[in-house]
Design a protein around this motif. Structure first.
Motif, PDB file in Angstrom:
ATOM      1  N   ASP A 150       0.810  -1.221   0.000  1.00 38.42           N
ATOM      2  CA  ASP A 150       0.000   0.000   0.000  1.00 38.42           C
ATOM      3  C   ASP A 150       0.841   1.268   0.000  1.00 38.42           C
ATOM      4  OD1 ASP A 150      -2.201  -1.700   0.124  1.00 38.42           O
ATOM      5  OD2 ASP A 150      -2.401  -1.518   2.295  1.00 38.42           O
ATOM      6  N   ASP A 151       2.135   1.148   0.333  1.00 33.43           N
ATOM      7  CA  ASP A 151       2.998   2.324   0.425  1.00 33.43           C
ATOM      8  C   ASP A 151       3.920   2.505  -0.779  1.00 33.43           C
ATOM      9  OD1 ASP A 151       1.979   3.023   2.974  1.00 33.43           O
ATOM     10  OD2 ASP A 151       3.272   1.495   3.888  1.00 33.43           O
ATOM     11  N   HIS A 152       3.823   1.626  -1.776  1.00 34.54           N
ATOM     12  CA  HIS A 152       4.689   1.767  -2.950  1.00 34.54           C
ATOM     13  C   HIS A 152       4.438   3.143  -3.574  1.00 34.54           C
ATOM     14  CE1 HIS A 152       6.304   1.317  -6.974  1.00 34.54           C
ATOM     15  NE2 HIS A 152       7.010   0.295  -6.507  1.00 34.54           N
ATOM     16  N   PRO A 153       5.479   3.889  -3.912  1.00 33.03           N
ATOM     17  CA  PRO A 153       5.297   5.267  -4.404  1.00 33.03           C
ATOM     18  C   PRO A 153       4.352   5.390  -5.607  1.00 33.03           C
ATOM     19  CG  PRO A 153       7.604   4.853  -3.923  1.00 33.03           C
ATOM     20  CD  PRO A 153       6.895   3.540  -3.776  1.00 33.03           C
ATOM     21  N   VAL A 154       4.458   4.513  -6.585  1.00 33.70           N
ATOM     22  CA  VAL A 154       3.573   4.596  -7.758  1.00 33.70           C
ATOM     23  C   VAL A 154       2.135   4.305  -7.361  1.00 33.70           C
ATOM     24  CG1 VAL A 154       3.001   3.505  -9.973  1.00 33.70           C
ATOM     25  CG2 VAL A 154       5.362   4.140  -9.463  1.00 33.70           C
ATOM     26  N   LEU A 155       1.954   3.312  -6.520  1.00 32.05           N
ATOM     27  CA  LEU A 155       0.599   2.948  -6.096  1.00 32.05           C
ATOM     28  C   LEU A 155      -0.010   4.028  -5.207  1.00 32.05           C
ATOM     29  CD1 LEU A 155       1.180  -0.851  -5.440  1.00 32.05           C
ATOM     30  CD2 LEU A 155       0.142   0.219  -7.465  1.00 32.05           C
ATOM     31  N   ALA A 156       0.791   4.579  -4.299  1.00 26.99           N
ATOM     32  CA  ALA A 156       0.304   5.659  -3.439  1.00 26.99           C
ATOM     33  C   ALA A 156      -0.056   6.893  -4.264  1.00 26.99           C
ATOM     34  CB  ALA A 156       1.351   6.006  -2.378  1.00 26.99           C
ATOM     35  N   ALA A 157       0.747   7.207  -5.268  1.00 24.40           N
ATOM     36  CA  ALA A 157       0.450   8.346  -6.144  1.00 24.40           C
ATOM     37  C   ALA A 157      -0.830   8.087  -6.940  1.00 24.40           C
ATOM     38  CB  ALA A 157       1.625   8.615  -7.089  1.00 24.40           C
ATOM     39  N   THR A 158      -1.014   6.852  -7.376  1.00 27.21           N
ATOM     40  CA  THR A 158      -2.225   6.513  -8.128  1.00 27.21           C
ATOM     41  C   THR A 158      -3.459   6.659  -7.247  1.00 27.21           C
ATOM     42  OG1 THR A 158      -0.961   4.986  -9.518  1.00 27.21           O
ATOM     43  CG2 THR A 158      -3.350   4.757  -9.543  1.00 27.21           C
ATOM     44  N   VAL A 159      -3.379   6.159  -6.019  1.00 28.91           N
ATOM     45  CA  VAL A 159      -4.504   6.303  -5.085  1.00 28.91           C
ATOM     46  C   VAL A 159      -4.816   7.784  -4.863  1.00 28.91           C
ATOM     47  CG1 VAL A 159      -5.230   5.964  -2.676  1.00 28.91           C
ATOM     48  CG2 VAL A 159      -4.180   4.074  -3.939  1.00 28.91           C
ATOM     49  N   ALA A 160      -3.789   8.593  -4.633  1.00 30.48           N
ATOM     50  CA  ALA A 160      -3.984  10.023  -4.386  1.00 30.48           C
ATOM     51  C   ALA A 160      -4.616  10.710  -5.597  1.00 30.48           C
ATOM     52  CB  ALA A 160      -2.654  10.680  -4.022  1.00 30.48           C
ATOM     53  N   GLN A 161      -4.124  10.391  -6.798  1.00 30.10           N
ATOM     54  CA  GLN A 161      -4.664  11.030  -7.996  1.00 30.10           C
ATOM     55  C   GLN A 161      -6.083  10.556  -8.297  1.00 30.10           C
ATOM     56  OE1 GLN A 161      -2.073  11.539 -11.411  1.00 30.10           O
ATOM     57  NE2 GLN A 161      -0.284  11.704 -10.080  1.00 30.10           N
ATOM     58  N   LEU A 162      -6.371   9.284  -8.082  1.00 30.39           N
ATOM     59  CA  LEU A 162      -7.747   8.797  -8.269  1.00 30.39           C
ATOM     60  C   LEU A 162      -8.686   9.481  -7.281  1.00 30.39           C
ATOM     61  CD1 LEU A 162      -7.159   4.987  -8.908  1.00 30.39           C
ATOM     62  CD2 LEU A 162      -8.208   6.602 -10.508  1.00 30.39           C
TER      63      LEU A 162
END
Length: 159
Positions: free
Chosen positions: A42-54
């Motif tokens: 859940d903390d991977h930078p790409v995944l966290a950025a995707t969650v934030a942008q979504l």
């Protein structure tokens, strides 16, 4: 790596490969593809950025995604997906219009539709913005209800 996030279109599973977003999957999950998604992070930078942008997109604060993308597909599919990214927030295009943007005739509409349906990163690569030539909603891998919700979010009153 992968994570999950709750959204107005239901839970989404986000998949990262080699530092880029490679898939967004609608629930219910289908693990029959045989793709190894790796471990949940859940903390991977790409995944966290995707969650934030979504989250910002669904809150009406984001109109264009800025994420590293790595959709896997044929050269033709890649061309179609690149053309989809050129359809702006709140805009729509028909399959024929997408074909024309690729330098093809309306005869390529069906091939464009097939590539559109195989888009592994929906929402971020906005395949929901492609509609029928008559302005009608047409197939969507996530279901027409989700497509209508996404289009309505981007352009209230469209449907």
């Amino acid at each position: 790596m992968w994570t999950e996030t709750d959204t107005p279109v239901g839970p989404l599973r986000l998949v990262e490969t080699d530092g880029a977003l490679s898939a967004i999957e609608f629930a219910p999950w289908s693990d029959a593809t045989g793709h190894d998604r790796g471990e949940r992070d859940d903390d991977h930078p790409v995944l966290a950025a995707t969650v934030a942008q979504l989250s910002a997109y669904f809150a009406g604060r984001l109109t264009a995604f800025d994420l590293p993308l790595a959709p896997v597909g044929s050269d033709f599919q890649q061309r179609v997906w690149a053309a989809l990214r050129e359809i702006g927030f709140g805009e729509t295009a028909s399959y024929g219009q997408v074909a024309h943007r690729l330098g093809m005739t309306n005869a390529a509409s069906r091939a464009v539709g097939l590539a559109n349906g195989r888009n592994p990163i929906p929402i971020v690569i906005p395949c929901h913005r492609v509609i029928g030539a008559d302005g009608s909603l047409t197939g969507y891998a996530g279901g027409l209800e989700r497509k209508q919700l996404l289009l309505g979010l981007e352009r209230p009153g469209l449907f």
